[in-house]
Design a protein around this motif. Structure first.
Motif, mmCIF file in Angstrom:
data_model
loop_
_atom_site.group_PDB
_atom_site.id
_atom_site.type_symbol
_atom_site.label_atom_id
_atom_site.label_comp_id
_atom_site.label_asym_id
_atom_site.label_seq_id
_atom_site.Cartn_x
_atom_site.Cartn_y
_atom_site.Cartn_z
ATOM 1 N N UNK A 337 5.134 1.612 -2.656
ATOM 2 C CA UNK A 337 6.029 1.092 -1.621
ATOM 3 C C UNK A 337 5.573 1.456 -0.226
ATOM 4 N N UNK A 338 5.064 2.684 -0.062
ATOM 5 C CA UNK A 338 4.565 3.123 1.246
ATOM 6 C C UNK A 338 3.345 2.301 1.651
ATOM 7 N N UNK A 339 2.450 2.096 0.699
ATOM 8 C CA UNK A 339 1.253 1.294 0.986
ATOM 9 C C UNK A 339 1.637 -0.130 1.373
ATOM 10 N N UNK A 340 2.623 -0.695 0.691
ATOM 11 C CA UNK A 340 3.087 -2.047 1.017
ATOM 12 C C UNK A 340 3.664 -2.093 2.430
ATOM 13 N N UNK A 341 4.399 -1.063 2.800
ATOM 14 C CA UNK A 341 4.972 -0.990 4.147
ATOM 15 C C UNK A 341 3.887 -1.052 5.218
ATOM 16 N N UNK A 342 2.897 -0.184 5.095
ATOM 17 C CA UNK A 342 1.874 -0.131 6.141
ATOM 18 C C UNK A 342 0.984 -1.373 6.113
ATOM 19 N N UNK A 343 0.823 -1.973 4.929
ATOM 20 C CA UNK A 343 0.032 -3.201 4.848
ATOM 21 C C UNK A 343 0.695 -4.335 5.621
ATOM 22 N N UNK A 344 2.015 -4.317 5.696
ATOM 23 C CA UNK A 344 2.722 -5.351 6.452
ATOM 24 C C UNK A 344 2.453 -5.239 7.954
ATOM 25 N N UNK A 345 1.945 -4.083 8.374
ATOM 26 C CA UNK A 345 1.657 -3.863 9.793
ATOM 27 C C UNK A 345 0.166 -3.563 9.990
ATOM 28 N N UNK A 346 -0.663 -4.177 9.125
ATOM 29 C CA UNK A 346 -2.078 -3.837 9.094
ATOM 30 C C UNK A 346 -2.852 -4.325 10.307
ATOM 31 N N UNK A 347 -2.280 -5.226 11.095
ATOM 32 C CA UNK A 347 -3.011 -5.741 12.261
ATOM 33 C C UNK A 347 -2.851 -4.861 13.497
ATOM 34 N N UNK A 348 -1.938 -3.899 13.434
ATOM 35 C CA UNK A 348 -1.783 -2.974 14.561
ATOM 36 C C UNK A 348 -3.043 -2.131 14.664
ATOM 37 N N UNK A 349 -3.679 -2.071 15.835
ATOM 38 C CA UNK A 349 -4.974 -1.386 15.951
ATOM 39 C C UNK A 349 -4.912 0.083 15.540
ATOM 40 N N UNK A 350 -5.882 0.489 14.733
ATOM 41 C CA UNK A 350 -5.928 1.878 14.286
ATOM 42 C C UNK A 350 -5.988 2.844 15.463
ATOM 43 N N UNK A 351 -6.776 2.514 16.471
ATOM 44 C CA UNK A 351 -6.911 3.428 17.607
ATOM 45 C C UNK A 351 -5.565 3.663 18.281
ATOM 46 N N UNK A 352 -4.705 2.646 18.294
ATOM 47 C CA UNK A 352 -3.384 2.795 18.907
ATOM 48 C C UNK A 352 -2.473 3.657 18.033
ATOM 49 N N UNK A 353 -2.563 3.484 16.697
ATOM 50 C CA UNK A 353 -1.736 4.318 15.823
ATOM 51 C C UNK A 353 -2.209 5.772 15.878
ATOM 52 N N UNK A 354 -3.515 5.973 15.997
ATOM 53 C CA UNK A 354 -4.059 7.333 16.118
ATOM 54 C C UNK A 354 -3.570 7.989 17.409
#
Length: 461
Positions: A337-354
């Protein structure tokens, strides 16, 4: 491969920016490249294979990407064609000779700002098969794009040899570049993704660094800074970046148990393998239930995307706080379920989430709660011939983080290949083997008894 610039120049898209950012955490340029080989059981004609690769350069536009630096920023453009020159052919008499030769090339940097974006070697394998090795700049290809390259080259080769029509054309990476910039311009959607991640990171409080090496690094930093409450140490070291690659193959019998269980319960192999890895890591970190991995997400969803090369993959933060009272099956469902959650927002840039994690918890440049990068490569390889195939990855010799684990089906023997690229000053070979043993044991015990609790599982591995 030197070409004059033609047409439009583009900024790097977020997935490419992430790969380029790796250079800030290593003094060695080879950390930003992918060396892989494909060996087929047949003896192929190298002259025809040369022609197939030349055609592939025209079909696969990511191979025609070139890079330059302007005002401190990397930019890219597509060349209309590229001349690759005569591809070298090498014959190997032993497995050791083959591994040594290709590993030496893997550790030689790709000079991507000087027109060199990839190197290709053809080889006659020690076992009589034919091999294609490519070492490619990560800005131009991710692992999925490398497998697409192998597949398409062999399809083109077969069309040339059999006198049949060329395979369906590949789609353009340029379209993905345009789509990525369109996403970045959609401020409303971007803001929704940002809010998701803000809540995602905060809901369980500050994360915990659960190291594959146990508590030693964290305890050392707590002692050094005289702060027993530190949860995330400085695990990234740009200077001490020497790495080794350990490959371990799970046998066909146990691999079948995993694939059968996944099929029966609609669980992805990526999920159950992560469950095994996190179980071992939790146990050796005082049984902390909070484990945080980065999962490389392919992000190719549509058929068109899957037939497109380039660098599309991005790391996604998979953080799971799993109580010991939960059963193995319940834990799998939570992780899924957690993986599905983050996959729904997979286009958000990694550098920004970091950067968001740093902002929320006050981390410095060398601190990160993630103790491992993980990816599952679901190989489905078919070039239209009844051949057997074998893929191999190679040791870069240097790496940016403590551990990168990638696994894939072994198409030759039906097992599962696990590759562990680890920084040797942080994680020892013994700790890698303990991780693998513990993970496999946890997976197989969970499959045997899905009702076993996480606490019981940790007691038994």
């Amino acid at each position: 491969m030197k070409n004059k610039m033609a047409g439009t120049a583009y900024d790097l898209i977020p997935s490419q920016q992430t790969m380029h950012y790796m250079l800030k955490y290593s003094l060695h340029k080879q950390v930003m490249q992918i060396p892989m080989s494909l060996t087929v059981s047949e003896k192929l004609d190298f002259d025809t294979l040369q022609k197939a690769v030349e055609i592939e350069c025209r079909r696969n536009d990511c191979m025609r990407l070139r890079y330059f630096k302007k005002k401190g920023q990397i930019r890219q453009y597509f060349t209309p064609d590229c001349k690759i020159g005569k591809i070298p052919v090498v014959t190997f008499k032993t497995k050791e000779e083959q591994e040594k030769h290709l590993t030496a090339d893997a550790q030689k940097p790709i000079r991507f700002l000087k027109g060199e974006v990839f190197r290709i070697i053809f080889f006659r394998s020690y076992n009589g098969g034919t091999g294609i090795y490519i070492n490619v700049c990560h800005l131009s290809m991710d692992a999925t794009a490398v497998f697409l390259f192998f597949t398409d080259v062999l399809k083109v080769y077969n069309a040339l040899k059999d006198g049949t029509e060329m395979p369906e054309p590949l789609y353009s990476f340029k379209d993905i570049i345009d789509k990525e910039f369109k996403y970045l311009a959609d401020k409303e959607r971007y803001k929704k993704d940002e809010e998701f991640y803000r809540e995602y990171f905060l809901k369980d409080g500050e994360p915990f660094y659960a190291g594959v090496h146990g508590m030693d690094l964290l305890l050392k930093e707590r002692k050094k800074k005289k702060n027993p409450n530190i949860r995330v140490p400085s695990a990234f070291d740009p200077i001490h970046d020497k790495a080794d690659l350990i490959k371990i193959t799970l046998d066909k019998k146990d691999a079948k148990k995993i694939f059968d269980f996944c099929g029966k319960h609609n669980i992805s192999p990526a999920c159950i393998i992560q469950m095994g890895l996190r179980s071992h890591v939790s146990k050796i970190n005082e049984r902390n239930p909070d484990v945080y991995f980065m999962e490389l997400c392919n992000r190719r969803v549509s058929y068109k995307d899957k037939q497109t090369g380039g660098c599309v993959t991005q790391p996604l933060p998979v953080r799971a706080v799993i109580p010991e009272e939960k059963t193995f099956m319940e834990a799998l469902e939570q992780l899924s379920g957690i993986r599905l959650q983050v996959y729904r927002h997979m286009n958000y840039p990694y550098m920004d989430s970091r950067n968001l994690v740093r902002e929320l918890f006050g981390y410095g440049m060398t601190a990160s709660p993630s103790s491992m990068m993980f990816t599952w490569l679901p190989l489905e390889f078919d070039c239209g011939k009844n051949w057997s195939y074998e893929f191999s990855g190679y040791n870069l010799g240097r790496y940016i983080m403590p551990l990168y684990t990638f696994s894939m089906p072994n198409l030759k023997n039906g097992g599962i290949d696990f590759y562990y690229m680890h920084r040797t000053n942080t994680i020892s070979a013994e700790q890698i083997r303990a991780l693998h043993t513990g993970a496999v044991k946890a997976i197989l015990k969970g499959i045997e008894n899905p009702s076993i609790t996480v606490g019981q599982l940790l007691n038994e591995i």
